[in-house]
Design an enzyme around this catalytic site. Structure first.
Site, PDB file in Angstrom:
ATOM      1  N   LEU A   1       0.804  -1.226   0.000  1.00 49.79           N
ATOM      2  CA  LEU A   1       0.000   0.000   0.000  1.00 49.79           C
ATOM      3  C   LEU A   1       0.836   1.275   0.000  1.00 49.79           C
ATOM      4  CD1 LEU A   1      -2.991  -1.009   2.346  1.00 49.79           C
ATOM      5  CD2 LEU A   1      -2.888  -1.060  -0.161  1.00 49.79           C
TER       6      LEU A   1
ATOM      7  N   TYR B   1      14.840   2.148 -14.871  1.00 46.79           N
ATOM      8  CA  TYR B   1      13.563   1.430 -14.810  1.00 46.79           C
ATOM      9  C   TYR B   1      13.568   0.265 -15.800  1.00 46.79           C
ATOM     10  CZ  TYR B   1       8.702   0.362 -15.809  1.00 46.79           C
ATOM     11  OH  TYR B   1       7.531  -0.299 -16.041  1.00 46.79           O
TER      12      TYR B   1
END
Ligand code: UDP
Length: 331
Positions: free
Chosen positions: A33, A141
């Protein structure tokens, strides 16, 4: 199948959870979360707030829920940030993912579906990008995702892992009923930022780079609906029945849209004007990326339901209009 969806409270993961339910599978969500949203996961789906790199927790969940297959969506995904904070990307996208894979193998779960990215291709010599296009990422990334693709190949040989890795182009859109959608904090993606500019929630949309070698000077990308992506993942499950086999698929509609074309499509769908300012290029952005997805169409029977930018943007706009603040659970 009982499927652990790692990152199932995130943008693509939460859409996949809905598609799994619709296809009759039993999803279980693991999400820390940090970027995910508890409200994006339906109440009837078992939910664990844990880190994917916490091998003990992962092993317990795999055993308790009798998981047969793991789908992994929990990555940091901001190209620009990865250039400036590479360690953050290597720690989460590589190190924590290695611990997840180690936990799976210890428990004997050997089916894996991985979110990879078109950023693994860098600046391709030829377009559209096929599965055979050489991979040479130009940002951390993309490199972290390519690193895991290579680990998966090695684990298929060494440990009999079967996997499907999907190189997404630009995931966009929202569920057709408008109940879940894109909510990143901070938001860096073009379409939601264009909505914010159109509705006055931000003063203007910055266009990052107008001097690229493309027809209108702005970057071209291949925007693909998040539900279309999810359906391809589930269509790959039968392929994972064969141990030790890996499959790679590019997922996009195959149609390039420039930043300016997306802005025009947002204006058409919303009926609003998007105020823009021209800004320098963003670090790590290749000029053009679009997919040849014929392998997914051929081997998975994948059919794109949202083939054009406007139909994708229309679903995103429905979500955005209903929830301009997104889930409202982040600062
Ligand atoms: N972009 C832009 N302004 C923004 C956000 C994005 O011009 O405020 C451009 C970005 O440079 C890229 C394209 O829009 O060429 C898509 O970027 P996004 O961040 O949505 O997805 P990415 O391609 O990084 O996955």
């Amino acid at each position: 199948m009982n499927v652990l969806v790692v990152g199932g409270a995130g943008y693509i993961g939460s859409h996949c959870v809905r598609q799994l339910l619709a296809a009759g599978h039993q999803p279980v969500v693991l999400d820390n979360l940090v970027y995910g949203h508890r409200a994006a996961v339906p109440a009837q789906v078992p939910f664990y707030a844990a880190n994917l790199g916490d091998a003990e927790s992962v092993k317990n969940i795999l055993r308790k829920e009798r998981i047969e297959l793991v789908m992994h969506f929990a990555a940091y995904c901001y190209v620009g940030e990865s250039v400036h904070e590479p360690l953050k990307y290597y720690e989460n996208n590589v190190s924590a993912t290695l611990r997840l894979l180690g936990a799976m193998l210890e428990v004997g779960v050997k089916k894996f579906v991985f979110s990879s990215t078109c950023a693994t291709f860098g600046v391709p010599a030829k377009l559209p990008i096929t599965e055979d296009t050489p991979q040479a990422p130009i940002n951390p990334y993309g490199q972290t995702k390519l690193d895991i693709e290579q680990v998966l190949k090695a684990l298929a040989v060494a440990k009999g892992l079967s996997f499907a890795a999907f190189r997404y182009f630009n995931a966009a859109g929202a569920s057709e009923d408008g109940s879940i959608g894109e909510d990143h904090c901070p938001e860096t993606h073009l379409i939601p930022l264009a909505f914010d500019a159109a509705t006055g929630r931000r003063p203007a949309l910055q266009v990052f780079g107008t001097d690229y070698p493309t027809p209108d000077g702005t970057c071209q990308r291949d925007y693909v609906h998040v539900d279309d992506l999810s359906r391809a993942h589930i269509a790959a499950f039968p392929k994972l029945a064969e141990p030790g086999k890996g499959h790679f698929f590019n997922l996009g509609t195959g149609k390039p849209f420039s930043v300016r074309e997306i802005i025009r499509a947002v204006e058409k769908v919303t009926g609003l004007t998007v105020p823009v300012v021209e800004a320098p290029r963003r670090a790590g952005d290749p000029p053009a990326l679009y997919a040849d997805s014929s392998k997914a169409q051929r081997e998975l029977g994948w059919v794109v339901k949202f083939p054009d930018a406007e139909s994708i943007i229309a679903t995103a706009w429905r979500w955005h209009k209903a929830r301009p603040e997104g889930y409202g659970d982040k600062a």
